[in-house]
Design a protein around this motif. Sequence first.
Motif, short mmCIF file in Angstrom:
data_model
loop_
_atom_site.label_atom_id
_atom_site.label_comp_id
_atom_site.label_asym_id
_atom_site.label_seq_id
_atom_site.Cartn_x
_atom_site.Cartn_y
_atom_site.Cartn_z
N THR A 251 -2.45 -4.09 10.47
CA THR A 251 -2.98 -2.89 10.59
C THR A 251 -3.89 -2.56 9.26
O THR A 251 -3.62 -3.29 8.52
N ASP A 252 -5.05 -1.80 9.47
CA ASP A 252 -5.64 -1.45 8.24
C ASP A 252 -5.21 0.14 7.91
O ASP A 252 -5.45 1.08 8.65
N LEU A 253 -4.55 0.03 6.37
CA LEU A 253 -3.88 1.33 6.25
C LEU A 253 -4.81 2.13 4.95
O LEU A 253 -5.32 1.34 4.00
N LYS A 254 -5.06 3.26 5.15
CA LYS A 254 -5.48 4.13 3.95
C LYS A 254 -4.51 4.89 3.54
O LYS A 254 -3.88 5.96 4.05
N GLY A 255 -3.96 4.41 2.12
CA GLY A 255 -2.80 5.22 1.38
C GLY A 255 -3.15 6.59 1.16
O GLY A 255 -4.22 6.88 0.66
N ARG A 256 -2.38 7.63 1.82
CA ARG A 256 -2.77 8.96 1.52
C ARG A 256 -2.52 9.55 0.15
O ARG A 256 -3.46 10.31 -0.37
N ILE A 257 -1.58 8.73 -0.59
CA ILE A 257 -1.46 9.13 -2.05
C ILE A 257 -2.04 8.05 -2.96
O ILE A 257 -2.70 8.64 -3.84
N SER A 258 -2.05 7.02 -2.58
CA SER A 258 -2.75 6.09 -3.62
C SER A 258 -4.20 6.09 -3.39
O SER A 258 -4.91 5.56 -4.66
N GLY A 259 -4.66 6.43 -2.30
CA GLY A 259 -6.15 6.22 -2.11
C GLY A 259 -6.56 4.79 -2.08
O GLY A 259 -7.79 4.46 -1.53
N VAL A 260 -5.64 3.82 -1.90
CA VAL A 260 -5.80 2.44 -1.52
C VAL A 260 -6.07 2.35 -0.25
O VAL A 260 -5.58 2.74 0.68
N GLU A 261 -7.05 1.13 0.06
CA GLU A 261 -7.29 0.85 1.56
C GLU A 261 -7.12 -0.70 1.69
O GLU A 261 -7.45 -1.43 1.04
N GLY A 262 -6.16 -1.18 2.69
CA GLY A 262 -6.14 -2.68 2.82
C GLY A 262 -5.25 -2.84 3.91
O GLY A 262 -4.83 -2.11 4.50
N GLU A 263 -5.28 -4.09 4.35
CA GLU A 263 -4.53 -4.39 5.32
C GLU A 263 -2.97 -4.80 5.03
O GLU A 263 -2.70 -5.06 4.14
N VAL A 264 -2.13 -4.55 6.20
CA VAL A 264 -0.67 -4.75 6.08
C VAL A 264 -0.35 -5.53 7.22
O VAL A 264 -0.43 -5.11 8.36
N TYR A 265 0.36 -6.64 6.81
CA TYR A 265 0.89 -7.61 7.94
C TYR A 265 2.36 -7.25 8.23
O TYR A 265 3.12 -7.09 7.12
N VAL A 266 3.05 -7.56 9.40
CA VAL A 266 4.37 -7.07 9.90
C VAL A 266 4.59 -8.02 10.75
O VAL A 266 3.75 -8.17 11.79
N TRP A 267 6.01 -8.46 10.66
CA TRP A 267 6.58 -9.36 11.47
C TRP A 267 7.97 -8.53 11.91
O TRP A 267 8.70 -8.09 11.07
N GLY B 279 -15.34 -7.20 -2.99
CA GLY B 279 -14.56 -5.90 -2.14
C GLY B 279 -13.57 -5.22 -3.03
O GLY B 279 -13.26 -5.52 -4.12
N ASP B 280 -13.83 -3.89 -2.91
CA ASP B 280 -13.17 -2.91 -3.89
C ASP B 280 -12.20 -2.28 -2.73
O ASP B 280 -12.83 -1.42 -1.91
N HIS B 281 -11.01 -2.06 -3.01
CA HIS B 281 -10.12 -1.44 -2.00
C HIS B 281 -9.15 -0.45 -2.78
O HIS B 281 -8.18 0.30 -2.23
N THR C 94 -2.40 -7.32 -1.88
CA THR C 94 -2.42 -6.59 -3.30
C THR C 94 -3.59 -7.10 -4.04
O THR C 94 -3.58 -6.55 -5.42
N THR C 95 -4.57 -8.00 -3.55
CA THR C 95 -5.76 -8.03 -4.33
C THR C 95 -6.56 -6.65 -4.18
O THR C 95 -7.27 -6.64 -2.79
N LEU C 96 -6.65 -5.73 -5.03
CA LEU C 96 -7.24 -4.61 -4.84
C LEU C 96 -8.56 -4.46 -5.59
O LEU C 96 -9.42 -3.28 -4.74
N LEU C 97 -9.08 -4.99 -6.35
CA LEU C 97 -10.07 -4.67 -7.34
C LEU C 97 -11.36 -5.75 -6.91
O LEU C 97 -11.02 -7.01 -7.07
N GLY C 98 -12.55 -5.14 -6.89
CA GLY C 98 -13.58 -5.95 -6.64
C GLY C 98 -14.21 -6.64 -8.09
O GLY C 98 -15.09 -7.56 -7.69
N ASP C 99 -13.54 -6.82 -9.05
CA ASP C 99 -14.04 -7.22 -10.09
C ASP C 99 -13.08 -8.73 -10.51
O ASP C 99 -12.94 -9.13 -11.68
N GLN C 100 -12.21 -8.95 -9.54
CA GLN C 100 -11.38 -10.01 -9.70
C GLN C 100 -10.24 -9.94 -10.63
O GLN C 100 -10.11 -10.74 -11.36
#
Length: 372
Positions: A121-137, A77-79, A197-203
């Motif tokens: 939620t699944d967030l796509k960062g508008r500035i960073s370009g990163v996509e990933g889940e964010v957990y909130v309580w 996976g690559d985020h 925080t695990t964002l790159l597909g090459d581990q």
Amino acid sequence: MSLTGTPFFVIAICLLVIAFVLPLAFWSRLRGPAAVRGLVRLLMLLFAQLTAITVVFVAVNNANGLYDTWEDLLGTGDHAGVAADLGPDGTGGRKLSEQPKEAAVFRPVDDPKVGEGVRVTDLKGRISGVEGEVYVWLPPQYDDPAHRDKKFPVVQLLPGYPGSAKAWFGALQVNKQLKPLMQQGKVKPFILVSPRTTLLGDQTDTGCANTPGKVNADTWLSVDVRKMVTDTFRASDRAADWAVGGYSAGAHCAAKLAIAHPDRYRAGVSLSGFNDPNGEPAALTAATPELRRANNPYFMLKNANDAGKPPHTALFLSGAAGDGFEAAGALKGAARKPTTVRVVKTVGPHGTSVWKTQVPEVFRWLSEQLGK
């Protein structure tokens, strides 16, 4: 299916039972040539070993929140998205106050291990370009009519590497521990936020840094996720009401983000962290001596002091001898007012069993630091 949680664990146990029953039931009943019988018996033994290893892996994974998905485990996976050069402040020159709102739609987390009230939620960062889940309580006071006009302080929680974004709620049970303390008034009602925080597909570990052409992990955490939270919830946008904490590689990130961005975080919590990025050999920030120094919280703090700009931030640093305590001492020695540092020496392994017990103390300390 998620690699964490009960369903996959139950399936692994069922397969293990089948794997042990098969030889008992069919070992002496096999028919045919000797070579065929030998091959079938070998396959049954290999199946039993494989399922046993799988059960152990799933148990360890559940206990520590290491890998949440098959993509994370296999490194497929690559985020990161397109990692543009966003400059020294990580905003690409954009004024955040002029950006449109990023209110997100959340859904409940279908995993009993994380407890009630956790949403994602699944967030796509508008500035960073990163996509990933964010957990909130959300704290128990959030839906209380008496607090309907209140904006709440926020603590951003980072796992280690590898690590699942929901490990703080699962393995460390931060929400289950804090809810009664918040209800009793012993801890402030914080909104808890845990982003991927695990964002790159090459581990490869990002080191929570912006690396043009690879990933803008710093901006994802300190800009995009932060803005989404303040746009979606009644969360304060003041730096004085925000903190970032982590364990292991996430602890390194938390200290670094708090020192680098006192305009975004008032406090940082590092549990068994390290200063030199080379402490995490898979980190992008360990690639060269220059990157190691630029992303070392100790040198970041010294450089800020030398420039006459010691950050207005408070640091809670804990670790055992040989596992974070020395790094914490170095940061304490480098701190200059208004930077403050509290160091706690721990005893025990580098694992969630130690970090989980520190949750109440950490959040009582945070209750004293935020909101000033």
